[in-house]
Motif scaffolding. Structure first.
Motif, PDB file in Angstrom:
ATOM      1  N   ALA A 153     -48.942 -90.316  -8.902  1.00 38.61           N
ATOM      2  CA  ALA A 153     -50.010 -89.312  -8.842  1.00 38.61           C
ATOM      3  C   ALA A 153     -49.968 -88.399 -10.061  1.00 38.61           C
ATOM      4  O   ALA A 153     -51.009 -88.033 -10.615  1.00 38.61           O
ATOM      5  CB  ALA A 153     -49.900 -88.504  -7.551  1.00 38.61           C
ATOM      6  N   ARG A 154     -48.756 -88.015 -10.480  1.00 35.90           N
ATOM      7  CA  ARG A 154     -48.637 -87.163 -11.666  1.00 35.90           C
ATOM      8  C   ARG A 154     -49.145 -87.867 -12.911  1.00 35.90           C
ATOM      9  O   ARG A 154     -49.886 -87.290 -13.715  1.00 35.90           O
ATOM     10  CB  ARG A 154     -47.167 -86.757 -11.853  1.00 35.90           C
ATOM     11  CG  ARG A 154     -46.933 -85.860 -13.060  1.00 35.90           C
ATOM     12  CD  ARG A 154     -45.450 -85.638 -13.305  1.00 35.90           C
ATOM     13  NE  ARG A 154     -44.734 -86.877 -13.590  1.00 35.90           N
ATOM     14  CZ  ARG A 154     -44.771 -87.493 -14.774  1.00 35.90           C
ATOM     15  NH1 ARG A 154     -45.503 -87.009 -15.751  1.00 35.90           N
ATOM     16  NH2 ARG A 154     -44.094 -88.608 -14.961  1.00 35.90           N
ATOM     17  N   GLU A 155     -48.774 -89.120 -13.069  1.00 34.91           N
ATOM     18  CA  GLU A 155     -49.209 -89.876 -14.241  1.00 34.91           C
ATOM     19  C   GLU A 155     -50.711 -90.124 -14.228  1.00 34.91           C
ATOM     20  O   GLU A 155     -51.373 -90.093 -15.272  1.00 34.91           O
ATOM     21  CB  GLU A 155     -48.454 -91.204 -14.302  1.00 34.91           C
ATOM     22  CG  GLU A 155     -46.968 -91.043 -14.548  1.00 34.91           C
ATOM     23  CD  GLU A 155     -46.176 -92.292 -14.256  1.00 34.91           C
ATOM     24  OE1 GLU A 155     -44.936 -92.202 -14.248  1.00 34.91           O
ATOM     25  OE2 GLU A 155     -46.790 -93.359 -14.030  1.00 34.91           O
ATOM     26  N   GLN A 156     -51.240 -90.368 -13.023  1.00 34.16           N
ATOM     27  CA  GLN A 156     -52.673 -90.619 -12.896  1.00 34.16           C
ATOM     28  C   GLN A 156     -53.495 -89.410 -13.320  1.00 34.16           C
ATOM     29  O   GLN A 156     -54.625 -89.543 -13.803  1.00 34.16           O
ATOM     30  CB  GLN A 156     -52.997 -91.002 -11.450  1.00 34.16           C
ATOM     31  CG  GLN A 156     -54.372 -91.613 -11.245  1.00 34.16           C
ATOM     32  CD  GLN A 156     -54.539 -92.127  -9.836  1.00 34.16           C
ATOM     33  OE1 GLN A 156     -54.094 -91.481  -8.874  1.00 34.16           O
ATOM     34  NE2 GLN A 156     -55.149 -93.285  -9.681  1.00 34.16           N
ATOM     35  N   ALA A 157     -52.905 -88.224 -13.170  1.00 32.22           N
ATOM     36  CA  ALA A 157     -53.604 -86.989 -13.537  1.00 32.22           C
ATOM     37  C   ALA A 157     -53.229 -86.487 -14.926  1.00 32.22           C
ATOM     38  O   ALA A 157     -53.706 -85.430 -15.344  1.00 32.22           O
ATOM     39  CB  ALA A 157     -53.286 -85.907 -12.495  1.00 32.22           C
ATOM     40  N   ASP A 158     -52.420 -87.229 -15.655  1.00 32.06           N
ATOM     41  CA  ASP A 158     -51.934 -86.784 -16.956  1.00 32.06           C
ATOM     42  C   ASP A 158     -52.896 -87.213 -18.062  1.00 32.06           C
ATOM     43  O   ASP A 158     -53.030 -88.413 -18.333  1.00 32.06           O
ATOM     44  CB  ASP A 158     -50.542 -87.377 -17.210  1.00 32.06           C
ATOM     45  CG  ASP A 158     -49.877 -86.819 -18.456  1.00 32.06           C
ATOM     46  OD1 ASP A 158     -50.589 -86.278 -19.316  1.00 32.06           O
ATOM     47  OD2 ASP A 158     -48.635 -86.943 -18.561  1.00 32.06           O
TER      48      ASP A 158
ATOM     49  N   SER B 178     -53.234 -98.590  -8.303  1.00 31.76           N
ATOM     50  CA  SER B 178     -52.410 -98.046  -7.222  1.00 31.76           C
ATOM     51  C   SER B 178     -51.035 -98.691  -7.360  1.00 31.76           C
ATOM     52  O   SER B 178     -50.833 -99.576  -8.188  1.00 31.76           O
ATOM     53  CB  SER B 178     -53.015 -98.361  -5.847  1.00 31.76           C
ATOM     54  OG  SER B 178     -53.067 -99.766  -5.642  1.00 31.76           O
ATOM     55  N   ILE B 179     -50.088 -98.217  -6.562  1.00 28.68           N
ATOM     56  CA  ILE B 179     -48.783 -98.864  -6.545  1.00 28.68           C
ATOM     57  C   ILE B 179     -48.426 -99.229  -5.114  1.00 28.68           C
ATOM     58  O   ILE B 179     -48.830 -98.557  -4.166  1.00 28.68           O
ATOM     59  CB  ILE B 179     -47.680 -97.992  -7.183  1.00 28.68           C
ATOM     60  CG1 ILE B 179     -47.435 -96.726  -6.370  1.00 28.68           C
ATOM     61  CG2 ILE B 179     -48.005 -97.663  -8.622  1.00 28.68           C
ATOM     62  CD1 ILE B 179     -46.208 -95.932  -6.853  1.00 28.68           C
ATOM     63  N   SER B 180     -47.692-100.312  -4.970  1.00 29.68           N
ATOM     64  CA  SER B 180     -47.227-100.770  -3.670  1.00 29.68           C
ATOM     65  C   SER B 180     -45.714-100.662  -3.651  1.00 29.68           C
ATOM     66  O   SER B 180     -45.020-101.391  -4.365  1.00 29.68           O
ATOM     67  CB  SER B 180     -47.653-102.228  -3.436  1.00 29.68           C
ATOM     68  OG  SER B 180     -47.061-102.742  -2.259  1.00 29.68           O
TER      69      SER B 180
ATOM     70  N   SER C 217     -40.385 -88.409 -10.619  1.00 27.93           N
ATOM     71  CA  SER C 217     -40.261 -87.204  -9.804  1.00 27.93           C
ATOM     72  C   SER C 217     -39.023 -87.267  -8.920  1.00 27.93           C
ATOM     73  O   SER C 217     -38.608 -86.268  -8.350  1.00 27.93           O
ATOM     74  CB  SER C 217     -41.512 -87.042  -8.934  1.00 27.93           C
ATOM     75  OG  SER C 217     -42.668 -86.952  -9.734  1.00 27.93           O
ATOM     76  N   GLY C 218     -38.426 -88.450  -8.797  1.00 29.18           N
ATOM     77  CA  GLY C 218     -37.240 -88.590  -7.963  1.00 29.18           C
ATOM     78  C   GLY C 218     -35.978 -88.075  -8.610  1.00 29.18           C
ATOM     79  O   GLY C 218     -34.950 -87.986  -7.962  1.00 29.18           O
ATOM     80  N   SER C 219     -36.031 -87.748  -9.900  1.00 28.79           N
ATOM     81  CA  SER C 219     -34.818 -87.288 -10.564  1.00 28.79           C
ATOM     82  C   SER C 219     -34.332 -85.990  -9.932  1.00 28.79           C
ATOM     83  O   SER C 219     -34.993 -84.960  -9.997  1.00 28.79           O
ATOM     84  CB  SER C 219     -35.093 -87.071 -12.060  1.00 28.79           C
ATOM     85  OG  SER C 219     -33.954 -86.583 -12.709  1.00 28.79           O
TER      86      SER C 219
END
Length: 425
Positions: A131-136, A152-154, A241-243
């Motif tokens: 989502a962050r990358e999609q809005a970047d 999208s990602i699965s 974002s998981g870092s």
């Protein structure tokens, strides 16, 4: 588009795919017309840290997606992120959600349609990263890097949220009927008190204070990895974002069992926790019973031919190679390939030869000789980046009748039910 500067496209053409697969897997192993990789081989190509491009019986995967240095043009790593997109992997397996393993995962999945396999916690982090990358605008405003329309990602959750390590052993079918994949949560590395019973090898700095190659390659002060505060010119800044988040320190162990030939087996994991104490940074209140449970699983898996696993841990300063050696000794593989050589604990880029010196010292301190230890295929950055390590799945070396009961137990069927050529060279 091998050798281009971060040029990625929504649909890499066949020429891009062939070039990328030849770059990582070798010209002789890739069909020059179709880009198909040899189905009778397992090919591993080290991309830095614990990341491997893997072709398993012709199926192309990325095991982790982090690249130590995302060059604007090929440099220390002789490839760029566009090459990973052009590779067109079927799946992206994420060992755990820290940045030095899961970076780029959401981006590559969005660009290629590859399915992600991770813990439930890491899947949440990767969806947030997407989502962050999609809005970047830095990514989506550039036609060379923008996501395909309706991207999208699965993300397939391998273990459930909050699961106890070693209690959910999952059979994944995405490589069937060619291979069975076994996965389970284990322990992320963690520092524990000094173990007085362990004959510690000295810190690698004892062997090499500096890498004599680097001053000639990069002037003093040159960062070997881009900072997270900004980007280099023309570079995409992709940081999961998981870092440090909930998906970060929760690791998965993956075991691959080939159905054909000699039932070649390959283990991959990017962290090793304190099995003796049953502790991990994502399992801080564990007990020795947790560690013993995981040890029992490792010992019960189909006999391991190749173990590609971490040699660095957060426990290294206190207990040197103890924790990764516990994994190696439980698996008892024919061949060991060290990973996590460019980030983590005291390990940094270019000290791989020093780590190898300590590794050999540690074997001696255990009272063992090299013929009592797995054959070791050490990796040295940057010389060994993107150099294919090739195993023929029909090689008689992999024959071991003791594999068959464990394969039937974990993979749910007799491997000879799938193919009638067992044991033929």
């Amino acid at each position: 588009m091998a050798g281009s500067a971060l040029s990625t496209t929504a649909h890499a053409n066949n020429g891009d795919l062939i070039a990328a697969r030849q770059k990582f897997f070798g010209d002789e192993n890739v069909d020059p017309e179709s880009g198909r990789v040899s189905p009778d081989k397992v090919i591993l190509s080290w991309l830095s840290n614990s990341t491997l491009a893997a072709s398993i019986a012709g199926h192309v995967l990325l095991l982790d997606t982090y690249v130590t240095r995302l060059e604007v043009s090929p440099g220390r790593t002789p490839f760029v992120i566009g090459d990973l997109v052009a590779l067109k992997p079927e799946g992206l397996l994420i060992g755990h959600g820290h940045f030095d393993h899961a970076d780029n995962a959401a981006y590559i999945a969005a660009m290629t349609g590859a399915k992600l396999y991770a813990t439930a916690e890491t899947c949440v982090a990767l969806q947030a990263d997407f989502a962050r990358e999609q809005a970047d605008p830095a990514i989506q405003g550039n036609p060379a890097t923008a996501f395909p329309h309706k991207a999208s990602i699965s993300c397939n959750t391998v273990t459930t949220t909050g699961s106890v390590p070693g209690t959910q052993i999952v059979k994944l079918d995405f490589l069937e009927p060619d291979a069975c994949v076994i996965a389970f949560r284990h322990l992320h590395s963690v520092a524990v008190p000094v173990d007085p019973t362990w004959p510690r090898a000295p810190n690698p700095s004892v062997y090499y204070a500096v890498d004599p190659r680097d001053p000639g390659l990069f002037p003093a002060g040159t960062p070997l990895a881009p900072g997270k505060s900004g980007t280099l010119p023309g570079q995409i800044n992709i940081a999961t974002s998981g870092s440090g988040g909930p998906g970060g320190p929760i690791p998965l162990f993956f075991d691959f069992v080939l159905r054909e030939g000699r039932h070649f087996t390959f283990a991959w994991y990017n962290s090793s926790g304190a099995l003796k104490e049953g502790l991990g940074s994502g399992w801080p209140n564990g007990t020795p019973a947790d560690g013993q449970r995981i040890t029992n699983i490792l010992k019960s898996l189909p006999a391991t031919d190749v173990d590609a696993g971490t040699i660095a841990t957060a426990n290294f300063d206190n207990n040197s190679y103890r924790d990764p050696f516990a994994y190696i000794q439980a698996l008892n593989p024919k061949i060991f390939i060290p990973l996590h050589l460019t980030t983590g604990s005291t390990f940094k880029e270019s000290i791989s030869p020093a780590v190898y010196g300590g590794y050999l010292d540690q074997i001696k301190r255990l009272g063992l000789t090299l013929d009592q230890w797995p054959d070791t295929r050490w990796l040295v950055d940057p010389e060994d980046y993107a150099k294919p390590i090739v195993y023929d799945i029909r090689d008689p070396r992999w024959d071991n009748p003791k594999k068959l009961p464990a394969i039937k137990h974990y993979c749910g069927s007799d491997p000879d039910d799938h193919h009638d050529d067992h044991g033929k060279p």
